[in-house]
Design an enzyme around this catalytic site. Structure first.
Site, PDB file in Angstrom:
ATOM      1  N   LYS A 186       0.856  -1.189   0.000  1.00  0.00           N
ATOM      2  CA  LYS A 186       0.000   0.000   0.000  1.00  0.00           C
ATOM      3  C   LYS A 186       0.888   1.233   0.000  1.00  0.00           C
ATOM      4  O   LYS A 186       1.967   1.231   0.599  1.00  0.00           O
ATOM      5  CB  LYS A 186      -0.855   0.008   1.275  1.00  0.00           C
ATOM      6  CG  LYS A 186      -2.112   0.822   1.149  1.00  0.00           C
ATOM      7  CD  LYS A 186      -3.231   0.002   0.547  1.00  0.00           C
ATOM      8  CE  LYS A 186      -4.501   0.801   0.412  1.00  0.00           C
ATOM      9  NZ  LYS A 186      -5.607   0.019  -0.119  1.00  0.00           N
ATOM     10  N   GLY A 209     -24.336   2.951   3.097  1.00  0.00           N
ATOM     11  CA  GLY A 209     -23.443   3.604   2.136  1.00  0.00           C
ATOM     12  C   GLY A 209     -23.773   3.203   0.714  1.00  0.00           C
ATOM     13  O   GLY A 209     -23.550   2.050   0.320  1.00  0.00           O
ATOM     14  N   VAL A 210     -24.351   4.149  -0.034  1.00  0.00           N
ATOM     15  CA  VAL A 210     -24.641   3.854  -1.445  1.00  0.00           C
ATOM     16  C   VAL A 210     -23.773   4.746  -2.331  1.00  0.00           C
ATOM     17  O   VAL A 210     -24.248   5.511  -3.152  1.00  0.00           O
ATOM     18  CB  VAL A 210     -26.158   3.964  -1.784  1.00  0.00           C
ATOM     19  CG1 VAL A 210     -26.888   2.726  -1.339  1.00  0.00           C
ATOM     20  CG2 VAL A 210     -26.792   5.209  -1.156  1.00  0.00           C
ATOM     21  N   GLY A 211     -22.466   4.635  -2.094  1.00  0.00           N
ATOM     22  CA  GLY A 211     -21.489   5.310  -2.950  1.00  0.00           C
ATOM     23  C   GLY A 211     -21.285   4.451  -4.188  1.00  0.00           C
ATOM     24  O   GLY A 211     -22.222   3.818  -4.685  1.00  0.00           O
ATOM     25  N   VAL A 256     -19.601   1.462  -4.840  1.00  0.00           N
ATOM     26  CA  VAL A 256     -19.887   0.023  -4.741  1.00  0.00           C
ATOM     27  C   VAL A 256     -21.305  -0.223  -4.228  1.00  0.00           C
ATOM     28  O   VAL A 256     -22.040  -1.054  -4.776  1.00  0.00           O
ATOM     29  CB  VAL A 256     -18.869  -0.701  -3.824  1.00  0.00           C
ATOM     30  CG1 VAL A 256     -19.164  -2.186  -3.774  1.00  0.00           C
ATOM     31  CG2 VAL A 256     -17.447  -0.474  -4.298  1.00  0.00           C
TER      32      VAL A 256
HETATM   33  P1  NAD Z   1     -17.471   5.628  -1.888  1.00  0.00           P
HETATM   34  O1  NAD Z   1     -16.743   6.727  -1.208  1.00  0.00           O
HETATM   35  O2  NAD Z   1     -17.891   5.809  -3.308  1.00  0.00           O
HETATM   36  O3  NAD Z   1     -18.806   5.257  -1.064  1.00  0.00           O
HETATM   37  C1  NAD Z   1     -18.903   5.293   0.317  1.00  0.00           C
HETATM   38  C2  NAD Z   1     -20.262   5.869   0.645  1.00  0.00           C
HETATM   39  O4  NAD Z   1     -20.472   5.759   2.052  1.00  0.00           O
HETATM   40  C3  NAD Z   1     -20.399   7.351   0.294  1.00  0.00           C
HETATM   41  O5  NAD Z   1     -21.561   7.570  -0.473  1.00  0.00           O
HETATM   42  C4  NAD Z   1     -20.487   8.043   1.657  1.00  0.00           C
HETATM   43  O6  NAD Z   1     -21.285   9.197   1.647  1.00  0.00           O
HETATM   44  C5  NAD Z   1     -21.104   6.931   2.500  1.00  0.00           C
HETATM   45  N1  NAD Z   1     -20.888   7.078   3.940  1.00  0.00           N
HETATM   46  C6  NAD Z   1     -19.813   7.551   4.603  1.00  0.00           C
HETATM   47  N2  NAD Z   1     -20.040   7.538   5.923  1.00  0.00           N
HETATM   48  C7  NAD Z   1     -21.263   7.009   6.100  1.00  0.00           C
HETATM   49  C8  NAD Z   1     -22.048   6.723   7.245  1.00  0.00           C
HETATM   50  N3  NAD Z   1     -21.623   6.955   8.476  1.00  0.00           N
HETATM   51  N4  NAD Z   1     -23.261   6.172   7.049  1.00  0.00           N
HETATM   52  C9  NAD Z   1     -23.745   5.926   5.816  1.00  0.00           C
HETATM   53  N5  NAD Z   1     -23.052   6.197   4.687  1.00  0.00           N
HETATM   54  C10 NAD Z   1     -21.820   6.725   4.839  1.00  0.00           C
HETATM   55  O7  NAD Z   1     -16.556   4.335  -1.716  1.00  0.00           O
HETATM   56  P2  NAD Z   1     -16.665   2.947  -2.494  1.00  0.00           P
HETATM   57  O8  NAD Z   1     -15.636   2.874  -3.544  1.00  0.00           O
HETATM   58  O9  NAD Z   1     -18.095   2.686  -2.830  1.00  0.00           O
HETATM   59  O10 NAD Z   1     -16.211   1.941  -1.344  1.00  0.00           O
HETATM   60  C11 NAD Z   1     -17.065   1.595  -0.271  1.00  0.00           C
HETATM   61  C12 NAD Z   1     -16.334   0.695   0.698  1.00  0.00           C
HETATM   62  O11 NAD Z   1     -15.920  -0.500   0.023  1.00  0.00           O
HETATM   63  C13 NAD Z   1     -15.069   1.292   1.289  1.00  0.00           C
HETATM   64  O12 NAD Z   1     -14.900   0.820   2.618  1.00  0.00           O
HETATM   65  C14 NAD Z   1     -13.960   0.726   0.410  1.00  0.00           C
HETATM   66  O13 NAD Z   1     -12.722   0.693   1.095  1.00  0.00           O
HETATM   67  C15 NAD Z   1     -14.507  -0.661   0.150  1.00  0.00           C
HETATM   68  N6  NAD Z   1     -13.994  -1.287  -1.086  1.00  0.00           N
HETATM   69  C16 NAD Z   1     -14.162  -0.676  -2.277  1.00  0.00           C
HETATM   70  C17 NAD Z   1     -13.682  -1.280  -3.431  1.00  0.00           C
HETATM   71  C18 NAD Z   1     -13.861  -0.629  -4.787  1.00  0.00           C
HETATM   72  O14 NAD Z   1     -13.773  -1.322  -5.805  1.00  0.00           O
HETATM   73  N7  NAD Z   1     -14.135   0.681  -4.820  1.00  0.00           N
HETATM   74  C19 NAD Z   1     -13.042  -2.526  -3.374  1.00  0.00           C
HETATM   75  C20 NAD Z   1     -12.904  -3.145  -2.138  1.00  0.00           C
HETATM   76  C21 NAD Z   1     -13.393  -2.510  -0.993  1.00  0.00           C
END
Ligand code: NAD
Length: 359
Positions: free
Chosen positions: A80, A180-182, A184
């Site tokens: 990392k 969390g509906v970001g 993923v």
């Molecule tokens: P992202 O930032 O797009 O989405 C995260 C979402 O969570 C955001 O919409 C944010 O507003 C929301 N959030 C933050 N705090 C919150 C809370 N307290 N309550 C509710 N919602 C909240 O990130 P992502 O890329 O979708 O990743 C999500 C998770 O999955 C992370 O932990 C990341 O490390 C993990 N992950 C992602 C990937 C990938 O391919 N992007 C791969 C493996 C693991």
């Protein structure tokens, strides 16, 4: 923390400090273990309050990547990079080119990709200095956005949990609460909606929630309520540490399976959730779709092959669940043992002398 002693104890290989005053570079690249192959892991850009926090993050995240890639059956090690700075204010072309030179200096022992605070655009600058980057756009021979492959993997892991708890993989009619509906979480919501699941969602970002509700008819609850919603599956897709001694007692689900990294606050959370009778799918098993997708970039990306491999997350999750039952241990522990055994097996293999290829 006695860093070198800690590194020795936990089997780390290397921690590189790199600075470049002109470009404003202050970064750490940590390589945990390269027994299985080069250390692949994201570049995290964050405003750390103390330098020590950045070191801790680099060490913790690099080690987690060794486990994730090993359990996914990839020939990759764990690493990392941590870039100290504000991702909204401190980015520049020079900064990422300078980081690219630090990556290049490791001669392929570390392969970068994006993570919190970094994007594909940043990777493109790194790519000008070194070929050891993945997660690039399609036009540069990359695999594009990895969030859909990640969501696919989570769905397969959820199906493995469903098979265990309800006797069939079908998620039709199951209630799933997504935290969390970001990137993923939104993709997972779409896939679950297509599979006939009934959704409840929460996010601190109101716009993200609104879009998902429109597309999937999901119910909304506040961010503080989502972990205790009565449902079949709770899917953490936001932050780490959500499964802890405070939240476990409030869970009203039978399965926890989501994309967020580091969902368990600590090792004892894995035992606690097991004692509560909730099936927890270890985070790095469920969310390995992204790294499986990236790994294929190294040999020539093919989306069909990537998705075929991601299907394998069903088997891996099922194996972890069986082992946890057989050995009467937490699923998190079962996953760790599986990952550690694969690394140890490969180390043993190396101790056998054979004539190196091509000599
Ligand atoms: P992202 O930032 O797009 O989405 C995260 C979402 O969570 C955001 O919409 C944010 O507003 C929301 N959030 C933050 N705090 C919150 C809370 N307290 N309550 C509710 N919602 C909240 O990130 P992502 O890329 O979708 O990743 C999500 C998770 O999955 C992370 O932990 C990341 O490390 C993990 N992950 C992602 C990937 C990938 O391919 N992007 C791969 C493996 C693991």
């Amino acid at each position: 923390m006695q860093i070198l002693e800690h590194m020795q104890e936990q089997g780390y290989e290397q921690l590189l400090y790199s600075v470049d005053r002109t470009a404003g570079l202050k970064c750490l690249i940590c390589i945990h273990d390269t027994t299985l192959g080069p250390a692949l892991g994201g570049v995290r850009m964050w405003t750390y309050e103390k330098e020590e926090d950045a070191v801790q993050d680099a060490l913790r995240l690099a080690r987690a990547m060794t486990y994730k890639s090993s359990a996914a059956g990839l020939d990759l090690g764990g690493g990392k990079a941590v870039l100290i700075g504000n991702p909204w204010k401190d980015k520049s072309e020079a900064l990422f080119k300078s980081l690219g030179r630090a990556v290049a200096s490791l001669g392929g022992r570390y392969i970068a990709t994006d993570d919190v605070g970094t994007t594909m655009k940043d990777l493109e600058y790194i790519r000008t200095q070194t070929p050891f980057v993945t997660g690039l756009p399609f036009h540069l021979g990359g695999s594009g956005d990895s969030t859909m492959p990640t969501a696919h993997g989570v769905l397969r892991a959820m199906e493995a949990c469903a098979k265990e708890v309800w006797g069939k993989t079908d998620l039709k009619g199951k209630t799933v609460a997504i935290q969390g509906v970001g990137k993923v979480g939104a993709n997972l919501a779409q896939l679950l909606h297509q599979a006939g699941a009934i959704l409840t969602v929460a996010d601190i970002n109101k716009a993200a929630v609104k879009a998902i509700v429109k597309e999937t008819g999901a119910a909304i609850v506040g961010p503080d309520e989502i972990a205790s919603v009565k449902c079949d599956v709770f899917a953490p897709c936001a932050l780490g540490g959500v499964i802890n001694s405070r939240s476990i007692g409030r869970l009203q689900c039978q399965v926890v399976c989501g994309a967020a990294n580091n969902q368990l606050e600590n090792d004892s959370s894995g035992d606690e959730i097991r004692q509560r009778g909730v099936l927890y799918c270890p985070d790095y098993i469920a969310n390995a779709g992204g790294v499986i997708n990236l790994a294929l970039e190294l040999t020539g990306y093919d989306a069909d092959v990537a998705y075929q491999k991601i299907e394998g997350i069903f088997e891996t999750a099922s194996e972890v669940i069986s082992r946890s039952k057989r050995q009467r241990i937490a699923t998190a522990k079962a996953a760790d043992l599986m990952a550690e055994e694969r690394v140890a097996g490969s180390k043993k293999l190396r101790s056998w002398y054979t004539q190196p290829c091509g000599h």
